[in-house]
Design an enzyme around this catalytic site. Structure first.
Site, PDB file in Angstrom:
ATOM      1  CG  ASP A 162      34.412 -23.081 -18.903  1.00 41.87           C
ATOM      2  OD1 ASP A 162      33.665 -24.018 -18.606  1.00 41.87           O
ATOM      3  OD2 ASP A 162      35.280 -23.152 -19.798  1.00 41.87           O
ATOM      4  CG  HIS A 190      36.388 -26.516 -21.179  1.00 37.02           C
ATOM      5  ND1 HIS A 190      35.412 -25.726 -20.633  1.00 37.02           N
ATOM      6  CD2 HIS A 190      35.750 -27.390 -21.984  1.00 37.02           C
ATOM      7  CE1 HIS A 190      34.231 -26.117 -21.093  1.00 37.02           C
ATOM      8  NE2 HIS A 190      34.413 -27.127 -21.910  1.00 37.02           N
TER       9      HIS A 190
HETATM   10  C1  LMR Z   1      30.591 -27.738 -22.069  1.00 33.59           C
HETATM   11  O1  LMR Z   1      31.276 -27.239 -21.178  1.00 33.59           O
HETATM   12  O2  LMR Z   1      29.374 -27.575 -22.142  1.00 33.59           O
HETATM   13  C2  LMR Z   1      31.276 -28.571 -23.101  1.00 33.59           C
HETATM   14  O3  LMR Z   1      32.626 -28.726 -22.803  1.00 33.59           O
HETATM   15  C3  LMR Z   1      30.640 -29.875 -23.266  1.00 33.59           C
HETATM   16  C4  LMR Z   1      30.911 -30.763 -22.105  1.00 33.59           C
HETATM   17  O4  LMR Z   1      31.303 -31.906 -22.321  1.00 33.59           O
HETATM   18  O5  LMR Z   1      30.721 -30.297 -20.981  1.00 33.59           O
END
Ligand code: LMR
Length: 335
Positions: A162, A190
């Protein structure tokens, strides 16, 4: 006789090694992108899909990587964890289109519970752990709970993906190279409640640095709206377009996370890592939360003393609240 000095190999575990992230990650590790071009590595790969796992092993061997000193490919978690110095936990059910990351909770937390015990028993005592599989923060919390012998300082989860996405959005918008942007922050989970914060970010200019916020003075709404939602939703966007979750950018972020943790962050630069909250910035202890950190001598520390305005406060707290809910949900899946 001239004897060249060679470092002792470091053993790196990758779980889910036959999966999409694993397939992108293991060659990066074997090429030195994670631990440096002078650091020999031994890679332990764990997966339930034994045939594809063996195929990955064959390809690693066929690549004749100079730094690669050994490969173990196994479906046995104890064997996989044996003596590992660094554990990349990418194994788990990935989310599909239309799902939130916590929708894969019940399957994945039970995996993390059992792998925690194996790590605790078989890994090197100072093993550094990075949880990648979703819901990453909560999986890391479960791992911590079931591996009490591993120091809590050594259990982290990935928000560097991120963080990199946030740097990239700013670089695209300003039409400058991404290496000239630094010190964004990912706060929290996340998940789509994460708070990508550019209020302390800077860009390199001719003789020094300029605050990103100043450069957006005419369009200051962007940083508080589209920038945030784009980064929050980028994982979902990739799934929509690719029909699978991100893999090469996740693998690259894993290398960045471990490299900075082990070898240190550059002077004046911080990165985002999901770590066990010590109560900094009013975030309740007992959560794995993403903070700005700097790393030195193999240890991270939270960057303290940043000013938090009301806009940020509200978003940081919302993500903490979601993590508290996830924690309750995870425990209800386990007990
Ligand atoms: C991402 O951020 O790409 C990973 O966590 C996969 C998802 O499920 O988003």
């Amino acid at each position: 006789v001239l004897k060249t000095f060679e470092k002792e190999p470091v053993t790196v575990l990758v779980t889910g090694a036959a999966g999409q992230i694993g397939y992108a990650l293991v060659p990066m590790i074997a090429r030195g992108a994670m631990l440096g071009g002078d650091q020999p590595v031994i890679i332990h790969m764990l997966d339930v899909a034994s045939e594809s796992l063996n195929a990955v092993k064959m390809e690693l061997i066929d690549s004749a990587f100079p730094l690669l000193r050994g490969v173990v490919a196994t479906t046995d978690v104890s064997e996989a964890c044996q003596g590992v110095n660094i554990a990349i936990m990418a194994g788990g059910i990935p989310r599909r289109e239309g799902m939130e990351r916590k929708d894969v909770m019940s399957k994945n937390v039970s995996i993390y519970k059992s792998q925690a015990s194996a790590l605790q028993q078989h890994a090197a005592p100072d093993c550094k752990v990075l949880v990648v599989a979703n819901p990453a923060n909560t999986n890391a919390l479960i791992l911590r709970e079931f591996a009490p012998a591993i120091s809590e300082k050594n259990i982290t989860c990935l928000t560097r993906l991120d963080h990199n996405r946030a740097l990239a959005q700013i670089s695209e918008k300003l039409d400058i190279h991404v290496s000239e942007v630094k010190n964004v922050i990912i706060w929290g989970n996340h998940s789509s409640t994460q708070y990508p914060d550019a209020s302390h970010a800077t860009v390199k200019i001719e003789r020094g640095e300029k605050r990103v916020a100043e450069l957006f003075a005419d369009d200051d709404k962007w940083l508080q709206t589209e920038f945030i939602t784009t980064v929050q939703q980028r994982g979902a966007e990739i799934i929509k377009v690719r029909k699978q979750s991100s893999a090469l950018s996740a693998a690259s972020a894993v290398c960045d996370h471990i490299r900075d943790w082990v070898l240190g962050t550059p002077k004046g630069t911080w990165v985002s890592m999901g770590v066990y909250s010590d109560g900094s910035y009013g975030i309740p202890p007992g959560l794995m939360y993403s903070f700005p950190v700097t790393c030195k001598n193999g240890e991270w520390s939270i960057v303290e003393g940043l000013k938090i305005d009301a806009f940020s406060r509200e978003k940081m707290d919302a993500s903490a609240r979601e993590l508290i809910e996830e924690k309750v949900l995870a425990n209800s899946c386990l007990y």
